[in-house]
Design a protein around this motif. Sequence first.
Motif, PDB file in Angstrom:
ATOM      1  N   ILE A 241       0.489  -0.855  -0.117  1.00  0.00           N
ATOM      2  CA  ILE A 241       0.065   0.136   0.493  1.00  0.00           C
ATOM      3  C   ILE A 241       0.825   1.537  -0.306  1.00  0.00           C
ATOM      4  O   ILE A 241       1.773   1.227   0.777  1.00  0.00           O
ATOM      5  CB  ILE A 241      -1.168  -0.011   1.093  1.00  0.00           C
ATOM      6  N   CYS A 242       0.896   2.244  -0.427  1.00  0.00           N
ATOM      7  CA  CYS A 242       1.406   3.451  -1.079  1.00  0.00           C
ATOM      8  C   CYS A 242       1.221   4.280  -0.181  1.00  0.00           C
ATOM      9  O   CYS A 242       0.015   4.348   0.850  1.00  0.00           O
ATOM     10  CB  CYS A 242       1.526   4.021  -2.129  1.00  0.00           C
ATOM     11  N   MET A 243       2.247   5.127   0.539  1.00  0.00           N
ATOM     12  CA  MET A 243       2.147   6.119   1.400  1.00  0.00           C
ATOM     13  C   MET A 243       0.664   7.714   0.601  1.00  0.00           C
ATOM     14  O   MET A 243       0.043   7.797   1.729  1.00  0.00           O
ATOM     15  CB  MET A 243       3.323   6.818   1.353  1.00  0.00           C
ATOM     16  N   ASP A 244       0.231   7.548  -0.177  1.00  0.00           N
ATOM     17  CA  ASP A 244      -0.617   7.942  -0.418  1.00  0.00           C
ATOM     18  C   ASP A 244      -1.856   7.732  -0.361  1.00  0.00           C
ATOM     19  O   ASP A 244      -3.052   8.121   0.424  1.00  0.00           O
ATOM     20  CB  ASP A 244      -0.385   8.624  -2.028  1.00  0.00           C
ATOM     21  N   CYS A 245      -2.013   6.584  -0.639  1.00  0.00           N
ATOM     22  CA  CYS A 245      -3.885   5.995  -0.236  1.00  0.00           C
ATOM     23  C   CYS A 245      -3.187   5.760   1.396  1.00  0.00           C
ATOM     24  O   CYS A 245      -4.366   6.139   2.075  1.00  0.00           O
ATOM     25  CB  CYS A 245      -3.405   4.600  -0.228  1.00  0.00           C
ATOM     26  N   LEU A 246      -2.471   5.184   2.143  1.00  0.00           N
ATOM     27  CA  LEU A 246      -2.768   5.356   3.997  1.00  0.00           C
ATOM     28  C   LEU A 246      -2.684   6.870   3.845  1.00  0.00           C
ATOM     29  O   LEU A 246      -3.527   6.910   4.910  1.00  0.00           O
ATOM     30  CB  LEU A 246      -1.231   5.144   4.102  1.00  0.00           C
TER      31      LEU A 246
ATOM     32  N   THR B 277      -9.489   6.157  10.048  1.00  0.00           N
ATOM     33  CA  THR B 277      -8.543   5.157  11.198  1.00  0.00           C
ATOM     34  C   THR B 277      -9.627   3.931  11.151  1.00  0.00           C
ATOM     35  O   THR B 277      -8.605   2.575  10.897  1.00  0.00           O
ATOM     36  CB  THR B 277      -8.955   5.760  12.994  1.00  0.00           C
ATOM     37  N   LYS B 278     -11.006   3.467  10.498  1.00  0.00           N
ATOM     38  CA  LYS B 278     -11.529   2.125  11.076  1.00  0.00           C
ATOM     39  C   LYS B 278     -10.942   1.684   9.317  1.00  0.00           C
ATOM     40  O   LYS B 278     -10.608  -0.185   9.222  1.00  0.00           O
ATOM     41  CB  LYS B 278     -12.526   2.552  10.490  1.00  0.00           C
ATOM     42  N   GLU B 279     -10.965   2.380   8.033  1.00  0.00           N
ATOM     43  CA  GLU B 279     -10.558   1.509   7.248  1.00  0.00           C
ATOM     44  C   GLU B 279      -9.172   1.033   6.758  1.00  0.00           C
ATOM     45  O   GLU B 279      -8.162  -0.009   6.724  1.00  0.00           O
ATOM     46  CB  GLU B 279     -10.577   2.715   5.721  1.00  0.00           C
TER      47      GLU B 279
ATOM     48  N   CYS C 278      -5.646  -3.869   8.276  1.00  0.00           N
ATOM     49  CA  CYS C 278      -4.140  -4.643   8.995  1.00  0.00           C
ATOM     50  C   CYS C 278      -5.221  -5.784   9.931  1.00  0.00           C
ATOM     51  O   CYS C 278      -4.220  -6.502  10.480  1.00  0.00           O
ATOM     52  CB  CYS C 278      -4.378  -3.257  10.309  1.00  0.00           C
ATOM     53  N   GLY C 279      -6.265  -6.544   9.380  1.00  0.00           N
ATOM     54  CA  GLY C 279      -6.703  -7.483   9.570  1.00  0.00           C
ATOM     55  C   GLY C 279      -8.036  -7.248  10.732  1.00  0.00           C
ATOM     56  O   GLY C 279      -8.132  -8.126  11.339  1.00  0.00           O
ATOM     57  N   TYR C 280      -8.253  -5.850  11.520  1.00  0.00           N
ATOM     58  CA  TYR C 280      -9.024  -5.676  12.976  1.00  0.00           C
ATOM     59  C   TYR C 280     -10.113  -5.153  12.452  1.00  0.00           C
ATOM     60  O   TYR C 280     -10.685  -4.794  11.314  1.00  0.00           O
ATOM     61  CB  TYR C 280      -8.349  -4.391  13.334  1.00  0.00           C
ATOM     62  N   GLU C 281     -11.251  -6.247  13.277  1.00  0.00           N
ATOM     63  CA  GLU C 281     -13.111  -5.964  13.050  1.00  0.00           C
ATOM     64  C   GLU C 281     -13.296  -5.009  14.292  1.00  0.00           C
ATOM     65  O   GLU C 281     -13.065  -4.693  15.334  1.00  0.00           O
ATOM     66  CB  GLU C 281     -13.250  -7.360  13.824  1.00  0.00           C
ATOM     67  N   VAL C 282     -13.837  -4.193  13.038  1.00  0.00           N
ATOM     68  CA  VAL C 282     -14.137  -2.713  14.188  1.00  0.00           C
ATOM     69  C   VAL C 282     -15.415  -3.422  14.455  1.00  0.00           C
ATOM     70  O   VAL C 282     -16.578  -3.928  13.691  1.00  0.00           O
ATOM     71  CB  VAL C 282     -14.400  -1.427  13.564  1.00  0.00           C
TER      72      VAL C 282
END
Length: 77
Positions: free
Chosen positions: A47-52, A57-59, A64-68
């Motif tokens: 994932i590029c830094m522009d996308c990050l 925060t939720k995305e 990262c594999g966490y479920e909100v």
Amino acid sequence: MCSVCLQMPCHPRCPNAPEPVEVYNCSNCGEGILDGDEYVEIDGKYICMDCLDNMTTKELLETCGYEVETAEVDCGW
């Protein structure tokens, strides 16, 4: 020595400079991650830094594999 930019190798902005090398493709936007670009690898996805930078925060947590989850009171039923 280049006749346009007078450098060897060519300056990256010189019209004679070679095309930048794509090292990976961003799993989010599909754009190339070029030599020298910053990126993050999460579970085999690049994932590029522009996308990050543009992720909520939720995305980011979901990437990262966490479920909100949503908290709910247990009524005991």
